[in-house]
Design a protein around this motif. Sequence first.
Motif, PDB file in Angstrom:
ATOM      1  N   ASP A 237      -0.848  -5.328   1.484  1.00  0.00           N
ATOM      2  CA  ASP A 237      -0.128  -5.203   0.219  1.00  0.00           C
ATOM      3  C   ASP A 237       1.137  -4.379   0.423  1.00  0.00           C
ATOM      4  OD1 ASP A 237      -0.989  -2.525   0.375  1.00  0.00           O
ATOM      5  OD2 ASP A 237      -2.785  -2.959  -0.812  1.00  0.00           O
ATOM      6  N   ALA A 238       1.845  -4.157  -0.662  1.00  0.00           N
ATOM      7  CA  ALA A 238       3.122  -3.437  -0.584  1.00  0.00           C
ATOM      8  C   ALA A 238       2.933  -2.003  -0.120  1.00  0.00           C
ATOM      9  CB  ALA A 238       3.814  -3.465  -1.948  1.00  0.00           C
ATOM     10  N   ALA A 239       1.847  -1.363  -0.539  1.00  0.00           N
ATOM     11  CA  ALA A 239       1.606   0.023  -0.120  1.00  0.00           C
ATOM     12  C   ALA A 239       1.433   0.106   1.393  1.00  0.00           C
ATOM     13  CB  ALA A 239       0.366   0.580  -0.831  1.00  0.00           C
ATOM     14  N   HIS A 240       0.696  -0.849   1.982  1.00  0.00           N
ATOM     15  CA  HIS A 240       0.520  -0.845   3.432  1.00  0.00           C
ATOM     16  C   HIS A 240       1.852  -1.081   4.141  1.00  0.00           C
ATOM     17  CE1 HIS A 240      -3.836  -1.150   2.691  1.00  0.00           C
ATOM     18  NE2 HIS A 240      -3.995  -0.791   3.948  1.00  0.00           N
ATOM     19  N   ARG A 241       2.688  -1.955   3.588  1.00  0.00           N
ATOM     20  CA  ARG A 241       3.980  -2.220   4.242  1.00  0.00           C
ATOM     21  C   ARG A 241       4.881  -0.987   4.199  1.00  0.00           C
ATOM     22  NH1 ARG A 241       6.515  -6.749   1.337  1.00  0.00           N
ATOM     23  NH2 ARG A 241       4.926  -6.490  -0.263  1.00  0.00           N
ATOM     24  N   MET A 242       4.913  -0.296   3.051  1.00  0.00           N
ATOM     25  CA  MET A 242       5.730   0.908   2.969  1.00  0.00           C
ATOM     26  C   MET A 242       5.171   2.020   3.858  1.00  0.00           C
ATOM     27  SD  MET A 242       7.400   0.998  -0.850  1.00  0.00           S
ATOM     28  CE  MET A 242       7.203   2.708  -0.993  1.00  0.00           C
ATOM     29  N   ALA A 243       3.858   2.134   3.902  1.00  0.00           N
ATOM     30  CA  ALA A 243       3.236   3.141   4.761  1.00  0.00           C
ATOM     31  C   ALA A 243       3.516   2.835   6.230  1.00  0.00           C
ATOM     32  CB  ALA A 243       1.730   3.198   4.506  1.00  0.00           C
ATOM     33  N   TRP A 244       3.451   1.539   6.586  1.00  0.00           N
ATOM     34  CA  TRP A 244       3.735   1.157   7.970  1.00  0.00           C
ATOM     35  C   TRP A 244       5.159   1.558   8.344  1.00  0.00           C
ATOM     36  CZ3 TRP A 244       7.023  -1.277  11.166  1.00  0.00           C
ATOM     37  CH2 TRP A 244       6.562  -1.605  12.436  1.00  0.00           C
ATOM     38  N   LEU A 245       6.095   1.306   7.465  1.00  0.00           N
ATOM     39  CA  LEU A 245       7.477   1.711   7.736  1.00  0.00           C
ATOM     40  C   LEU A 245       7.572   3.216   7.942  1.00  0.00           C
ATOM     41  CD1 LEU A 245       9.869  -0.274   5.338  1.00  0.00           C
ATOM     42  CD2 LEU A 245       9.911  -0.236   7.838  1.00  0.00           C
ATOM     43  N   ALA A 505       0.373   8.274   0.128  1.00  0.00           N
ATOM     44  CA  ALA A 505       1.673   8.573  -0.485  1.00  0.00           C
ATOM     45  C   ALA A 505       2.322   7.308  -1.040  1.00  0.00           C
ATOM     46  CB  ALA A 505       2.589   9.232   0.535  1.00  0.00           C
ATOM     47  N   ALA A 506       2.210   6.203  -0.298  1.00  0.00           N
ATOM     48  CA  ALA A 506       2.793   4.946  -0.766  1.00  0.00           C
ATOM     49  C   ALA A 506       2.090   4.456  -2.023  1.00  0.00           C
ATOM     50  CB  ALA A 506       2.705   3.897   0.333  1.00  0.00           C
ATOM     51  N   ARG A 507       0.756   4.578  -2.054  1.00  0.00           N
ATOM     52  CA  ARG A 507       0.015   4.141  -3.245  1.00  0.00           C
ATOM     53  C   ARG A 507       0.393   4.972  -4.461  1.00  0.00           C
ATOM     54  NH1 ARG A 507      -5.643   3.274   0.053  1.00  0.00           N
ATOM     55  NH2 ARG A 507      -5.418   1.010   0.394  1.00  0.00           N
ATOM     56  N   VAL A 508       0.537   6.257  -4.254  1.00  0.00           N
ATOM     57  CA  VAL A 508       0.955   7.113  -5.375  1.00  0.00           C
ATOM     58  C   VAL A 508       2.350   6.716  -5.841  1.00  0.00           C
ATOM     59  CG1 VAL A 508       1.624   9.468  -5.992  1.00  0.00           C
ATOM     60  CG2 VAL A 508      -0.513   9.075  -4.761  1.00  0.00           C
ATOM     61  N   ASP A 509       3.241   6.504  -4.875  1.00  0.00           N
ATOM     62  CA  ASP A 509       4.631   6.182  -5.212  1.00  0.00           C
ATOM     63  C   ASP A 509       4.717   4.848  -5.956  1.00  0.00           C
ATOM     64  OD1 ASP A 509       7.309   7.453  -4.596  1.00  0.00           O
ATOM     65  OD2 ASP A 509       7.715   5.377  -4.052  1.00  0.00           O
ATOM     66  N   LEU A 510       4.049   3.825  -5.410  1.00  0.00           N
ATOM     67  CA  LEU A 510       4.105   2.501  -6.038  1.00  0.00           C
ATOM     68  C   LEU A 510       3.280   2.437  -7.314  1.00  0.00           C
ATOM     69  CD1 LEU A 510       3.868   0.195  -2.901  1.00  0.00           C
ATOM     70  CD2 LEU A 510       5.886   0.693  -4.275  1.00  0.00           C
ATOM     71  N   GLY A 511       2.285   3.312  -7.427  1.00  0.00           N
ATOM     72  CA  GLY A 511       1.444   3.322  -8.619  1.00  0.00           C
ATOM     73  C   GLY A 511       2.027   4.108  -9.770  1.00  0.00           C
ATOM     74  N   ARG A 512       3.145   4.805  -9.486  1.00  0.00           N
ATOM     75  CA  ARG A 512       3.775   5.604 -10.532  1.00  0.00           C
ATOM     76  C   ARG A 512       4.536   4.682 -11.479  1.00  0.00           C
ATOM     77  NH1 ARG A 512       6.544   8.620  -7.435  1.00  0.00           N
ATOM     78  NH2 ARG A 512       4.922  10.209  -7.151  1.00  0.00           N
ATOM     79  N   ALA A 513       4.074   4.593 -12.694  1.00  0.00           N
ATOM     80  CA  ALA A 513       4.697   3.688 -13.661  1.00  0.00           C
ATOM     81  C   ALA A 513       5.810   4.409 -14.410  1.00  0.00           C
ATOM     82  CB  ALA A 513       3.655   3.179 -14.650  1.00  0.00           C
ATOM     83  N   GLY A 514       6.747   3.622 -14.899  1.00  0.00           N
ATOM     84  CA  GLY A 514       7.767   4.170 -15.779  1.00  0.00           C
ATOM     85  C   GLY A 514       9.190   3.977 -15.306  1.00  0.00           C
TER      86      GLY A 514
END
Length: 721
Positions: A237-245, A505-514
């Motif tokens: 998912d997107a969180a894994h891709r951002m974390a991989w980067l 950290a990526a999950r928190v970042d991507l999960g932050r709504a608003g």
Amino acid sequence: MEHTSNAELRARADTVLARLVGDDTGTARLREDQWRAIEALVADRRRALVVQRTGWGKSAVYFVATSLLRASGGGPTVIVSPLLALMRNQVEAAARAGIHARSINSSNTEEWESIQAEIAAGEVDVLLVSPERLNNPDFRDQVLPKLAAATGLLVVDEAHCISDWGHDFRPDYRRLRTMLADLPPGVPVLATTATANARVTADVAEQLGTGGASDALVLRGPLDRESLSLNVLRLPDAAHRMAWLADHLDELPGSGIVYTLTVAAAEEVTAFLRQRGYTVASYTGKTENADRQQAEDDLLGNRVKALIATSALGMGFDKPDLGFVVHLGSPSSPIAYYQQVGRAGRGVEHAEVLLLPGREDEAIWSYFASLAFPSEDLVRRTLDVLSRAGGPVSLPALEPLVELRRSRLESMLKVLDVDGAVRRVKGGWIATGQPWTYDAERYAWVARQRETEQQAMREYAATSECRMEFLQRQLDDEDAKPCGRCDNCARPRFTADTSSAALDAARVDLGRAGVEVEPRRMWPTGLPAIGIDLKGRIPAGEQASAGRALGRLSDIGWGNRLRPLLGPQAPDTPVPDDVARAAVEVLADWAKGSGGWAPGAADAQPRPVGVVTVASHSRPRLIHSLGARIAEVGRLPLLGSVEYLGEAPRVSRSNSAQRLKALDGALTVPPDLAAALAEVQGPVLLVDDFTETGWTLAVAARMLRGAGARGVLPLVLAVQG
């Protein structure tokens, strides 16, 4: 065997090349294929089409040819290029060879007058022009004829843009046919591209007159890039891709480019990588020109690890030691992908190329595919409006009368201009009255070609065969063969490993709504022309306040969660629990923040006294349940809905004026809601599913304010864009 004169010419050409590349030893030599092109242009004054891989040295051909032609009394070289970043690079490169180059483009308008004076004085050796200039009335009518008469060499860079069979068609390029017709006999023409399959090559050759003449030279070389190692890595998912980067960016050689498919994704990734300690910069179509130049300079000077870029950077960047290109999301065309990865490894022995496909890719492809050439009905209506106008009609004045957004309308008009049906003049556009045929077959073929390209990108990501060979075959390269370097030929160079810290950290970042929803403050121009008596600034007492959304449909965080919920085929269901919780969190953050309604907050306004929903024919359960949940958690009354008097108007991706025309008289504040507003006496939360232009929210807010609401605070699940 070469004639003596050509041998002397080649010696002089090699001398110019040495100056161009900064070779003080004077040992630099043109390759045979480069010399063939220069010889055709300078000695034989022929037209040539060069299809060669990125890094082959196309710019060396036209700069060396320019120096030789100018030395023999020829006029200035005109280079038509869409690449503003590359223009800046090339002006500097030309200076090293003693060539005075100038450019006319959208970023240096203040210099145009002085540049034109330098051209007239014979002081300019090379003029780089953006294709948009060719269709500017003043430039087309006043400057272009003189330029065509004086030109010593015409260069069409990125010539695939001239073909609407290609991946990057730009209608302004079609204006080149006019310039070509005005060139004096014997003026050489060079067309160059790194990304053209056989169909595009034939189309470009035909349009530029480089294919029909028997003496035209076509140089088409192998497209393998021996420095590139191609890899594909599928992550959940997107969180894994951002974390991989975040975990692996430092392992990639040198500095490079991380491409994203949308502006929102580029901004998300940039912010996240900075939080993880990386020096990166964002580069998108929304980046200010000064910031773009700074970002380019920082990458050239290796002061950033990466530019996080959309296709706004695209082809237009020349950094020989670029060490890597990563795609966070798959482009829709293998030809576009080859073009972008070709930025890497031009002056180094090894560069890494990595594709990280995402599940949101195809939704983004579909969105951009929907912006294709308009239907015949819309085109005919536009021509009819212009025909009845009796004079030039500006784009802002035409937009309210046609159901197209301004960017699509302008692109369509440029195509019609080249086809002879309309003409751009001072003051706007006019219809010529010339007969025009809607080429439905061609447009349908282009649409099918896009689908074929998308399927090819799916196959590229999934293939177990050589990836470079796959791309070469997509470009009809007869020399395609296994490269021996990609992850399929050799071995995978990267693993899917991500650290728990980066992933969390990526999950928190991507999960932050608003995200903030900007309110509409001005009515669009031209409303009186379509029978709506509104213009200028929307009075403060009729405006909505700044609102909030959970996310953008184009981002890789909440966008991935919201697209399935709000897609055209999505079933109408009560709001999912995680979405409802996120909406409540957004409201809580909003209340605490600046401009919120918490006591003591800066710019605070009164707390909302109730919840109002916007009625929906397609998602009534979703919107009602969302309003009810918010009302329950916030201990607020659910006051009712702004209703449609009939069917909800459907104006798909049209311009603002047409949206307002569709909304005019369509909404109502029912009596029971008006009575409730009068009773509670305060601002209300206005809840809807998503907003694309903001006009439904603006009209609903104006009506609610008129019915007694002291303020309107919009809350939607998603913003389109």
